[in-house]
Design an enzyme around this catalytic site. Structure first.
Site, PDB file in Angstrom:
ATOM      1  N   THR A 141       0.845  -1.203   0.000  1.00 41.82           N
ATOM      2  CA  THR A 141       0.000   0.000   0.000  1.00 41.82           C
ATOM      3  C   THR A 141       0.877   1.248   0.000  1.00 41.82           C
ATOM      4  O   THR A 141       0.615   2.197  -0.744  1.00 41.82           O
ATOM      5  CB  THR A 141      -0.963  -0.030   1.200  1.00 41.82           C
ATOM      6  N   GLN A 196       1.095 -10.356  -5.683  1.00 42.96           N
ATOM      7  CA  GLN A 196       0.764 -11.782  -5.712  1.00 42.96           C
ATOM      8  C   GLN A 196       1.715 -12.584  -6.600  1.00 42.96           C
ATOM      9  O   GLN A 196       1.662 -13.817  -6.615  1.00 42.96           O
ATOM     10  CB  GLN A 196      -0.698 -11.992  -6.163  1.00 42.96           C
ATOM     11  N   SER A 212       4.814  -6.849  -1.304  1.00 41.53           N
ATOM     12  CA  SER A 212       4.509  -6.900   0.123  1.00 41.53           C
ATOM     13  C   SER A 212       5.105  -8.179   0.715  1.00 41.53           C
ATOM     14  O   SER A 212       4.819  -9.274   0.217  1.00 41.53           O
ATOM     15  CB  SER A 212       2.982  -6.910   0.271  1.00 41.53           C
ATOM     16  N   HIS A 245       4.561  -9.803   3.545  1.00 43.47           N
ATOM     17  CA  HIS A 245       3.746 -10.772   4.297  1.00 43.47           C
ATOM     18  C   HIS A 245       2.940 -11.711   3.407  1.00 43.47           C
ATOM     19  O   HIS A 245       2.303 -12.627   3.888  1.00 43.47           O
ATOM     20  CB  HIS A 245       2.827 -10.059   5.298  1.00 43.47           C
ATOM     21  N   THR A 285      13.748   5.663   9.957  1.00 42.83           N
ATOM     22  CA  THR A 285      14.680   4.581  10.295  1.00 42.83           C
ATOM     23  C   THR A 285      14.134   3.266   9.772  1.00 42.83           C
ATOM     24  O   THR A 285      12.946   2.971   9.917  1.00 42.83           O
ATOM     25  CB  THR A 285      14.895   4.531  11.820  1.00 42.83           C
ATOM     26  N   CYS A 318     -10.349  -8.172   2.452  1.00 41.52           N
ATOM     27  CA  CYS A 318     -10.824  -6.852   2.865  1.00 41.52           C
ATOM     28  C   CYS A 318     -12.345  -6.795   2.914  1.00 41.52           C
ATOM     29  O   CYS A 318     -12.915  -6.034   3.665  1.00 41.52           O
ATOM     30  CB  CYS A 318     -10.339  -5.793   1.894  1.00 41.52           C
TER      31      CYS A 318
HETATM   32  N1  PLP Z   1      -2.072  -5.456  -4.022  1.00 45.15           N
HETATM   33  C1  PLP Z   1      -2.497  -6.716  -4.005  1.00 45.15           C
HETATM   34  C2  PLP Z   1      -2.663  -7.462  -5.285  1.00 45.15           C
HETATM   35  C3  PLP Z   1      -2.794  -7.335  -2.797  1.00 45.15           C
HETATM   36  O1  PLP Z   1      -3.221  -8.608  -2.780  1.00 45.15           O
HETATM   37  C4  PLP Z   1      -2.638  -6.595  -1.599  1.00 45.15           C
HETATM   38  C5  PLP Z   1      -3.019  -7.205  -0.304  1.00 45.15           C
HETATM   39  O2  PLP Z   1      -4.007  -7.935  -0.242  1.00 45.15           O
HETATM   40  C6  PLP Z   1      -2.169  -5.281  -1.671  1.00 45.15           C
HETATM   41  C7  PLP Z   1      -1.902  -4.744  -2.905  1.00 45.15           C
HETATM   42  C8  PLP Z   1      -1.954  -4.449  -0.426  1.00 45.15           C
HETATM   43  O3  PLP Z   1      -0.913  -4.992   0.317  1.00 45.15           O
HETATM   44  P1  PLP Z   1      -0.595  -4.515   1.813  1.00 45.15           P
HETATM   45  O4  PLP Z   1      -1.898  -4.509   2.531  1.00 45.15           O
HETATM   46  O5  PLP Z   1       0.359  -5.486   2.339  1.00 45.15           O
HETATM   47  O6  PLP Z   1      -0.055  -3.137   1.774  1.00 45.15           O
END
Ligand code: PLP
Length: 686
Positions: free
Chosen positions: A71, A182, A202, A204, A240, A329
């Site tokens: 994000t 993804q 991302s 995680h 940082t 979400c």
């Molecule tokens: N873009 C895609 C395709 C995602 O699947 C996600 C998370 O579900 C995001 C962006 C946002 O990632 P984050 O919430 O780790 O910032």
């Protein structure tokens, strides 16, 4: 043991990533901006992780920044692009794929407004396979300032045709953002080989902790820092650095490199084929919502005719299998998936979608167990008449409520006399009802409508087509009431009716009672009911958006009912509650197909009873009549259904009805499991 099949939402942290994070927090805790040895060590760590990421993503001379997640990466990229578009008179559009993660269109809207650009924000349509409409893109490319397309979709796993998109952008000056979230670890991205300007990632989503991500910026692409400050990351991203996150991400990238820890694409394709086969076997009629040959081998998105996404989620969860409805979400809402809607899929598929996703660290044993659990889910459906094929015969008795978008349908069955009555069936429910009625095998005395709605008549006709042999033989009026009968006998009880201007009120009474015990009220106002029901008659409404289950005239007014919060017991207080109320009855209001799959939770030796919410009407009056009233603690998976049950009982005058807040989801099943949850083993938790 939990089988976690929701890797597109997030993943557990790999043990080696956890170890690296702890090392960075406890041993190598230096600030990489410090010039002493401790700082230099930290700086060396960052440099090493960045170099590995640059090689894996083939970033060439582009920049690769550590950010907090995708994000933030998306914000930075959009801000950078839009800031550069100020005063650019050629740019008219900001384009994004219609199935993009919300972070992208929301960032476009936000920065377009904040920077006062007022560019038109348009979604690039996708086809029924979830692929971008390249003709649309070609048409708009010359006037586009920024184009945002994801590498692979989080809900469906559909892989974008990046080569096709690049070709469609030929000759356009538009900047190009590719959301690589993804794709990381699953697809080769070859960033420098394409004209991609920005690519966020991302951690995680690939076994690193939350709060760490990457942003690729092509050399020469416009850049505006989102965060100014101490000049970290070459002043491109101040603050940082998240050293433990970076260290953990480094360990994940090393695992990607070692070729051992994470499975290759061919293996993952094999795993997905096995999962897909298990699903198709467990749920006859299942459809996949995206073409498998165009999707990531780690994602399956499907729907099953006649089964809602909520039902399927409850079913999987009872089997300790974690899946997701659409995207994480929007999981709280039962809204249809916008991704599947954009693909033009029928409403039932978009609203009934379930996503199953694995991470590349899964192994054969994990897939074996996942397939076995999926098959067990199918078995549970067959045992509870929810499968289109091979259901088991069942005995039906008492009242069962079927809900459909707030509308209530009731089935009244008598096991001794082998007869039943159906009230307010809707066409969408016919498939499920026909299955239940066939399993039960009792003839229908009547198929009634309390409101006279055309949908009820339509459902009656559809039932006649499907299960004609069980339908009532006698002629009936427009509300389904048999012309030759004043009362319908169901064992010791009988159903009579009071005709009202809005339809009919159906009165369910014991042989000797003065007022009916229960009434199906249709749309009648409480004032209309006075003459035919008693103050304590249980009233079952035709619609129940307010989730009251039942009410009675002696109870509070509906407006106040909303307010009457049921008493809550927190999971941590459960033991104390049972010590304090040793006579309490713990009532499992989950549906039988869930109860069948889940082991009885260890609720500290308390007395338990299964009473699914759909059958609660059978139990309310006996519980209310007990003297003294016995404490009732309702529980379910999330605390939602148990809250409805406890509130209904409280409103109807029960003085000791409670709900287990947060449900079983927040209750460790056993001390061993509680322990295991804090020590994830990637083979178990991926
Ligand atoms: N873009 C895609 C395709 C995602 O699947 C996600 C998370 O579900 C995001 C962006 C946002 O990632 P984050 O919430 O780790 O910032």
């Amino acid at each position: 043991m939990e089988i976690y099949l929701d890797a597109n939402a997030t993943t557990p942290v790999l043990p080696q990533a956890k170890a690296a994070a702890i090392q960075a927090m406890v041993e190598d805790y230096g600030n990489p901006s410090s010039v002493h040895s401790t700082g230099l060590k930290a700086k060396a760590l960052i440099d090493g992780v960045r170099a590995r990421a640059q090689r894996l993503l083939d970033t060439g001379d582009g920049a690769l920044l550590f950010v907090s997640g995708a994000t933030e990466g998306i914000q930075t990229a959009v801000l950078s692009a839009l800031n550069a578009l100020r005063g650019n008179l050629q740019a008219e559009f900001l384009l994004y794929g219609a199935t993009e993660h919300k972070a992208v269109p929301e960032a476009l809207k936000h920065w377009n407004q904040v920077l006062g650009l007022n560019l038109k924000i348009e979604a690039i349509p996708v086809d029924s396979q979830g692929r971008h409409d390249l003709a649309f893109l070609r048409q708009h490319a010359a006037r586009a300032g920024l184009v945002c397309t994801m590498a692979a979709n989080n809900e469906t796993g559909v892989i974008s045709d990046l080569d096709g998109i690049e070709a469609a952008l030929a000759g356009s000056k538009a900047l190009w953002l590719v959301d690589g979230v993804q794709a990381l670890g699953k697809l080769p991205l070859r960033l420098q080989a394409r004209r991609i300007d920005y690519a966020p990632f991302s951690g995680h989503k690939l076994y690193a902790p939350k709060g760490i991500g990457l942003l690729y910026v092509r050399a020469g692409a416009p850049f505006t820092p989102l965060m100014a400050g101490g000049g970290q990351e070459g002043s491109l991203r101040s603050g940082t650095e998240n050293m433990s996150g970076i260290a953990a991400l480094g360990a994940v990238l090393a695992a990607l490199d070692d070729g051992q820890t994470l499975r290759d694409s061919a293996t993952l394709h094999g795993f997905r084929a096995r999962l897909a086969a298990a699903l198709s076997e467990a749920f006859p009629g299942l459809v996949f919502n995206a073409p498998l040959d165009l999707s990531l081998p780690t994602t399956l998105n499907f729907a099953v005719p006649g089964l809602s996404s909520r039902l399927l989620q409850d079913l999987f969860d009872a089997a300790d299998v974690r899946v997701s409805a659409g995207s994480a979400c929007s999981a709280a809402k039962a809204a249809p998936s916008f991704v599947l809607q954009a693909m033009g899929l029928p409403d039932w598929q978009a609203a009934g979608a379930v996503r199953l996703s694995i991470g590349p660290a899964v192994d054969e044993a994990f897939i074996d167990e996942a397939c076995a659990r999926i098959r067990a889910c199918g078995e549970s459906l067959r045992r509870h008449c929810l499968s289109p094929e091979n259901n088991f015969p069942t005995v039906g008795d008492g009242i069962t409520r079927y809900m459909q978008d707030g509308a209530c349908c009731y089935l009244l069955a008598d096991s001794l006399g082998k007869a039943c009555v159906l009230i307010d069936a809707r066409p969408e429910q016919v498939c499920r009802l026909a299955q239940a009625l066939t399993c039960q095998g009792y003839p229908l005395l009547a198929v009634l409508s309390t409101t006279g709605e055309a949908e009820h008549a339509e459902a009656r006709d559809l039932l006649a087509e499907t299960i004609g042999e069980l339908m009532p033989g006698a002629a009936c009026d427009a509300l389904g009431w048999p012309l030759d009968k004043a009362a319908l006998e169901l064992g010791a009880k009988q159903l009579t009716r009071a005709v009202r201007p809005q339809g009919q009120v159906l009165l369910f009474s014991g042989a000797d009672s003065a007022a009916p015990a229960l009434a199906f009220t249709g749309l009648s106002e409480p004032a209309d009911l006075g003459a035919c029901v008693g103050p304590n008659t249980l009233l079952a409404p035709a619609r129940d958006e307010a989730q009251q289950v039942a009410y009675c005239l002696a109870g509070a007014e509906p407006a106040q009912e909303q307010e009457s919060a049921a008493q809550q017991v927190q999971g941590a207080q459960l033991k104390a509650f049972i010590n304090y109320h040793p006579d309490a009855l713990l009532v499992d209001v989950r549906e039988p197909y869930e109860q069948f799959l889940s082991q009885t939770p260890d609720l500290v030796g308390a007395q338990m009873e299964a009473m699914p919410l759909s059958r609660l009407l059978n139990a309310i009056q006996p519980w209310l009549a007990e003297q003294p009233q016995r404490p009732l603690l309702f529980f379910c998976r999330t605390g939602n259904r148990s809250r409805q049950a406890a509130q209904a009982l409280t409103r109807l005058g029960h003085s000791q009805a409670w709900t287990l807040a947060g449900g079983l989801a927040l209750l460790p099943h056993s001390p061993a499991e509680a322990q295991a949850k804090h020590q994830p083993d990637p083979a178990l938790y991926v």
